[in-house]
Design a protein around this motif. Structure first.
Motif, PDB file in Angstrom:
ATOM      1  N   VAL A  96       0.814  -1.216   0.000  1.00 31.13           N
ATOM      2  CA  VAL A  96       0.000   0.000   0.000  1.00 31.13           C
ATOM      3  C   VAL A  96       0.849   1.268   0.000  1.00 31.13           C
ATOM      4  O   VAL A  96       0.543   2.242  -0.695  1.00 31.13           O
ATOM      5  CB  VAL A  96      -0.982   0.004   1.189  1.00 31.13           C
ATOM      6  N   GLY A  97       1.925   1.298   0.783  1.00 30.06           N
ATOM      7  CA  GLY A  97       2.774   2.481   0.819  1.00 30.06           C
ATOM      8  C   GLY A  97       3.441   2.745  -0.515  1.00 30.06           C
ATOM      9  O   GLY A  97       3.520   3.894  -0.978  1.00 30.06           O
ATOM     10  N   ALA A  98       3.924   1.693  -1.155  1.00 25.34           N
ATOM     11  CA  ALA A  98       4.573   1.836  -2.455  1.00 25.34           C
ATOM     12  C   ALA A  98       3.574   2.257  -3.529  1.00 25.34           C
ATOM     13  O   ALA A  98       3.909   3.032  -4.434  1.00 25.34           O
ATOM     14  CB  ALA A  98       5.241   0.515  -2.849  1.00 25.34           C
ATOM     15  N   ILE A  99       2.340   1.758  -3.438  1.00 24.16           N
ATOM     16  CA  ILE A  99       1.310   2.159  -4.405  1.00 24.16           C
ATOM     17  C   ILE A  99       0.985   3.633  -4.245  1.00 24.16           C
ATOM     18  O   ILE A  99       0.816   4.355  -5.233  1.00 24.16           O
ATOM     19  CB  ILE A  99       0.040   1.291  -4.231  1.00 24.16           C
ATOM     20  N   VAL A 100       0.909   4.106  -3.009  1.00 24.62           N
ATOM     21  CA  VAL A 100       0.675   5.531  -2.761  1.00 24.62           C
ATOM     22  C   VAL A 100       1.793   6.360  -3.376  1.00 24.62           C
ATOM     23  O   VAL A 100       1.550   7.399  -4.016  1.00 24.62           O
ATOM     24  CB  VAL A 100       0.568   5.802  -1.249  1.00 24.62           C
ATOM     25  N   ALA A 101       3.032   5.905  -3.213  1.00 20.45           N
ATOM     26  CA  ALA A 101       4.173   6.630  -3.781  1.00 20.45           C
ATOM     27  C   ALA A 101       4.097   6.669  -5.304  1.00 20.45           C
ATOM     28  O   ALA A 101       4.272   7.726  -5.924  1.00 20.45           O
ATOM     29  CB  ALA A 101       5.477   5.974  -3.329  1.00 20.45           C
ATOM     30  N   LEU A 102       3.843   5.507  -5.900  1.00 23.76           N
ATOM     31  CA  LEU A 102       3.777   5.442  -7.361  1.00 23.76           C
ATOM     32  C   LEU A 102       2.642   6.292  -7.906  1.00 23.76           C
ATOM     33  O   LEU A 102       2.811   7.034  -8.891  1.00 23.76           O
ATOM     34  CB  LEU A 102       3.604   3.981  -7.806  1.00 23.76           C
ATOM     35  N   ALA A 103       1.485   6.218  -7.285  1.00 25.57           N
ATOM     36  CA  ALA A 103       0.339   7.005  -7.740  1.00 25.57           C
ATOM     37  C   ALA A 103       0.606   8.497  -7.595  1.00 25.57           C
ATOM     38  O   ALA A 103       0.228   9.297  -8.462  1.00 25.57           O
ATOM     39  CB  ALA A 103      -0.912   6.614  -6.955  1.00 25.57           C
ATOM     40  N   SER A 104       1.278   8.883  -6.521  1.00 23.44           N
ATOM     41  CA  SER A 104       1.531  10.308  -6.290  1.00 23.44           C
ATOM     42  C   SER A 104       2.520  10.879  -7.297  1.00 23.44           C
ATOM     43  O   SER A 104       2.346  12.011  -7.769  1.00 23.44           O
ATOM     44  CB  SER A 104       2.038  10.537  -4.861  1.00 23.44           C
ATOM     45  N   VAL A 105       3.555  10.122  -7.659  1.00 17.75           N
ATOM     46  CA  VAL A 105       4.535  10.657  -8.616  1.00 17.75           C
ATOM     47  C   VAL A 105       4.012  10.579 -10.050  1.00 17.75           C
ATOM     48  O   VAL A 105       4.305  11.451 -10.873  1.00 17.75           O
ATOM     49  CB  VAL A 105       5.889   9.922  -8.492  1.00 17.75           C
ATOM     50  N   TRP A 106       3.230   9.554 -10.361  1.00 19.94           N
ATOM     51  CA  TRP A 106       2.661   9.443 -11.701  1.00 19.94           C
ATOM     52  C   TRP A 106       1.643  10.571 -11.928  1.00 19.94           C
ATOM     53  O   TRP A 106       1.507  11.086 -13.039  1.00 19.94           O
ATOM     54  CB  TRP A 106       1.991   8.089 -11.876  1.00 19.94           C
ATOM     55  N   ALA A 107       0.946  10.947 -10.873  1.00 23.07           N
ATOM     56  CA  ALA A 107      -0.076  11.987 -10.997  1.00 23.07           C
ATOM     57  C   ALA A 107       0.507  13.397 -10.987  1.00 23.07           C
ATOM     58  O   ALA A 107      -0.218  14.362 -11.250  1.00 23.07           O
ATOM     59  CB  ALA A 107      -1.091  11.851  -9.868  1.00 23.07           C
ATOM     60  N   THR A 108       1.794  13.531 -10.662  1.00 27.49           N
ATOM     61  CA  THR A 108       2.400  14.867 -10.589  1.00 27.49           C
ATOM     62  C   THR A 108       3.479  15.086 -11.641  1.00 27.49           C
ATOM     63  O   THR A 108       4.260  16.032 -11.540  1.00 27.49           O
ATOM     64  CB  THR A 108       3.000  15.113  -9.190  1.00 27.49           C
ATOM     65  N   THR A 109       3.547  14.230 -12.652  1.00 29.44           N
ATOM     66  CA  THR A 109       4.474  14.487 -13.756  1.00 29.44           C
ATOM     67  C   THR A 109       4.003  15.717 -14.528  1.00 29.44           C
ATOM     68  O   THR A 109       2.835  16.112 -14.457  1.00 29.44           O
ATOM     69  CB  THR A 109       4.562  13.288 -14.709  1.00 29.44           C
ATOM     70  N   VAL A 110       4.907  16.316 -15.272  1.00 30.47           N
ATOM     71  CA  VAL A 110       4.559  17.508 -16.040  1.00 30.47           C
ATOM     72  C   VAL A 110       3.436  17.202 -17.030  1.00 30.47           C
ATOM     73  O   VAL A 110       2.490  17.984 -17.198  1.00 30.47           O
ATOM     74  CB  VAL A 110       5.798  18.040 -16.786  1.00 30.47           C
ATOM     75  N   ALA A 111       3.528  16.029 -17.674  1.00 33.26           N
ATOM     76  CA  ALA A 111       2.506  15.653 -18.664  1.00 33.26           C
ATOM     77  C   ALA A 111       1.134  15.506 -18.022  1.00 33.26           C
ATOM     78  O   ALA A 111       0.116  15.918 -18.594  1.00 33.26           O
ATOM     79  CB  ALA A 111       2.909  14.353 -19.356  1.00 33.26           C
ATOM     80  N   THR A 112       1.093  14.923 -16.834  1.00 34.19           N
ATOM     81  CA  THR A 112      -0.189  14.733 -16.151  1.00 34.19           C
ATOM     82  C   THR A 112      -0.775  16.065 -15.692  1.00 34.19           C
ATOM     83  O   THR A 112      -1.978  16.300 -15.834  1.00 34.19           O
ATOM     84  CB  THR A 112      -0.019  13.800 -14.938  1.00 34.19           C
ATOM     85  N   GLN A 113       0.069  16.936 -15.164  1.00 35.95           N
ATOM     86  CA  GLN A 113      -0.425  18.205 -14.635  1.00 35.95           C
ATOM     87  C   GLN A 113      -0.998  19.116 -15.718  1.00 35.95           C
ATOM     88  O   GLN A 113      -1.745  20.052 -15.411  1.00 35.95           O
ATOM     89  CB  GLN A 113       0.692  18.931 -13.868  1.00 35.95           C
ATOM     90  N   GLU A 114      -0.659  18.857 -16.967  1.00 34.91           N
ATOM     91  CA  GLU A 114      -1.235  19.642 -18.057  1.00 34.91           C
ATOM     92  C   GLU A 114      -2.752  19.477 -18.139  1.00 34.91           C
ATOM     93  O   GLU A 114      -3.449  20.325 -18.689  1.00 34.91           O
ATOM     94  CB  GLU A 114      -0.595  19.240 -19.387  1.00 34.91           C
ATOM     95  N   TYR A 115      -3.265  18.383 -17.578  1.00 35.57           N
ATOM     96  CA  TYR A 115      -4.709  18.123 -17.604  1.00 35.57           C
ATOM     97  C   TYR A 115      -5.413  18.656 -16.362  1.00 35.57           C
ATOM     98  O   TYR A 115      -6.609  18.415 -16.176  1.00 35.57           O
ATOM     99  CB  TYR A 115      -4.968  16.628 -17.756  1.00 35.57           C
ATOM    100  N   GLY A 116      -4.672  19.339 -15.494  1.00 34.17           N
ATOM    101  CA  GLY A 116      -5.274  20.010 -14.361  1.00 34.17           C
ATOM    102  C   GLY A 116      -5.731  19.089 -13.241  1.00 34.17           C
ATOM    103  O   GLY A 116      -5.254  17.958 -13.097  1.00 34.17           O
ATOM    104  N   PHE A 117      -6.660  19.595 -12.464  1.00 28.01           N
ATOM    105  CA  PHE A 117      -7.188  18.893 -11.290  1.00 28.01           C
ATOM    106  C   PHE A 117      -7.706  17.508 -11.649  1.00 28.01           C
ATOM    107  O   PHE A 117      -7.349  16.510 -11.012  1.00 28.01           O
ATOM    108  CB  PHE A 117      -8.309  19.734 -10.680  1.00 28.01           C
ATOM    109  N   ALA A 118      -8.542  17.444 -12.674  1.00 29.74           N
ATOM    110  CA  ALA A 118      -9.146  16.162 -13.058  1.00 29.74           C
ATOM    111  C   ALA A 118      -8.091  15.161 -13.493  1.00 29.74           C
ATOM    112  O   ALA A 118      -8.183  13.972 -13.188  1.00 29.74           O
ATOM    113  CB  ALA A 118     -10.173  16.379 -14.174  1.00 29.74           C
ATOM    114  N   GLY A 119      -7.082  15.633 -14.205  1.00 27.08           N
ATOM    115  CA  GLY A 119      -6.034  14.727 -14.671  1.00 27.08           C
ATOM    116  C   GLY A 119      -5.238  14.134 -13.530  1.00 27.08           C
ATOM    117  O   GLY A 119      -4.921  12.936 -13.529  1.00 27.08           O
ATOM    118  N   ILE A 120      -4.923  14.944 -12.519  1.00 25.72           N
ATOM    119  CA  ILE A 120      -4.160  14.463 -11.367  1.00 25.72           C
ATOM    120  C   ILE A 120      -4.981  13.454 -10.563  1.00 25.72           C
ATOM    121  O   ILE A 120      -4.490  12.378 -10.205  1.00 25.72           O
ATOM    122  CB  ILE A 120      -3.729  15.648 -10.484  1.00 25.72           C
TER     123      ILE A 120
END
Length: 344
Positions: A96-120
């Motif tokens: 669970v801890g590793a999944i939280v880490a992976l989800a948090s970094v995948w959701a905060t990449t530059v490409a992801t943040q281009e889609y805003g709140f919904a994308g993250i």
């Protein structure tokens, strides 16, 4: 002439962890023990609050600190709700801890943040569900032991999170996400993350205690073979449970992004320890067959309060971990003693 036994039917009653005698005689003592356990946890929490108020009255009892304690409890609390379901089914999730880490970094990449709140938010949830799906398939349909499968996910998710970030912190630049963590977003003085935790807790309680899904979870944890003979698809149920755990990790990852304003590969460190410990001291049986959302939430509050008191008193993190380990051992010993007393 004796009639042959009828085959199991789909509409056969769902078995419970133990056979109840006529009149449900064992249900009352079990419910009484649950009430006593929850009251005991409330007592422990009250003592901790008193200790914090005595040792650091100005800092601990400050509204801002209490809001911080509840916010921190909310993130690990959401993970613990998912963990409670998994442990109730006689499973375990070390990832669970590793999944939280992976989800948090995948959701905060530059490409992801281009889609805003919904994308993250969408990315965090989908990554959590994806990891839960892999865990569920390996355990339910691949026949792997939960300990091994989730340990492999722990290593893989941590490694992938490190590769994505290259060891660097990924700062969030989406204002609509950051705004959820400021005081102006509080509702009647309650942080939004606490409200999310409350909603997840209520949904989890209803799911475990008032639905067929919850009864099937308890049945699988109590006796998987009996559950199968009663018509429950045990493998599919286990798959759903790890999906649920992954979903909770994805939600927690988004909450952590809001709180920290960033994504890091070190996020969620030792969350598996805290979630398992909170569930166990709350009364969820490590061997499966019994789970309590209320107890798990109280366990989370106890651990978070301990961590906060230790931090305010400048005690080393090593001491915190030793204290948590001692509490886990004590909780497991109490569980074994309670079970042996109930069987006598």
């Amino acid at each position: 002439m004796t009639q042959p036994a009828s085959p199991a039917r789909q509409d056969a009653p769902i078995p419970t962890a133990k056979s109840a005698p006529a009149g449900g005689g064992w249900r009352r003592p079990l419910g009484l023990r649950a009430d006593v356990r929850n009251l005991s946890l409330l007592g422990v929490l009250a003592v901790l609050i008193a200790v914090g108020g005595i040792t650091k009255p100005d800092e601990f009892l400050a509204i801002s600190n209490l809001q911080l304690v509840l916010t921190q409890a909310s993130i690990i609390g959401v993970v613990t709700v998912g963990m409670t379901f998994v442990i109730t089914s006689a499973g375990i999730d070390l990832s669970v801890g590793a999944i939280v880490a992976l989800a948090s970094v995948w959701a905060t990449t530059v490409a992801t943040q281009e889609y805003g709140f919904a994308g993250i938010l969408f990315t965090a949830v989908i990554v959590g569900l994806g990891c839960g799906l892999v865990n569920g398939l390996l355990i339910a349909y691949g026949g792997m032991v939960p300990f091994i499968a989730t340990l492999a996910m722990l290593a893989s998710a941590r490694g992938l999170a490190l590769q994505i970030t290259d060891g660097k912190t990924q700062m969030v630049t989406v204002n609509s996400v950051l705004d959820l963590g400021i005081n102006d977003a509080y509702i009647l003085g309650i942080p939004p993350l606490v409200l999310v935790f409350a909603a997840v807790t209520v949904i989890g309680w209803l799911l475990l205690n008032r639905t067929t899904f919850g009864r099937r979870t308890v049945a699988v944890g109590g006796n998987a073979e009996a559950a199968r003979l009663a018509g429950i698809d045990v493998r599919r149920q286990r798959l759903y449970l790890y999906l649920l755990s992954g979903l909770c990790c994805g939600i927690a990852a988004f909450m952590l992004i809001v709180l920290a304003g960033s994504g890091q590969n070190t996020n969620g460190n030792l969350y598996e320890l805290d979630a398992i410990a909170a569930a166990i001291i709350g009364g969820t049986l490590l061997s499966g067959g019994r789970g309590t959302i209320v107890g798990s939430v109280l366990g989370v509050l106890v651990f978070t309060t301990i961590t906060n008191i230790f931090a305010l008193n400048n005690l080393e993190s090593a001491v915190q971990q030793i204290a948590k380990g001692a509490i886990i051992v004590a909780a497991v010993l109490v569980q074994h003693r309670t079970l042996r007393g109930g069987e006598a």
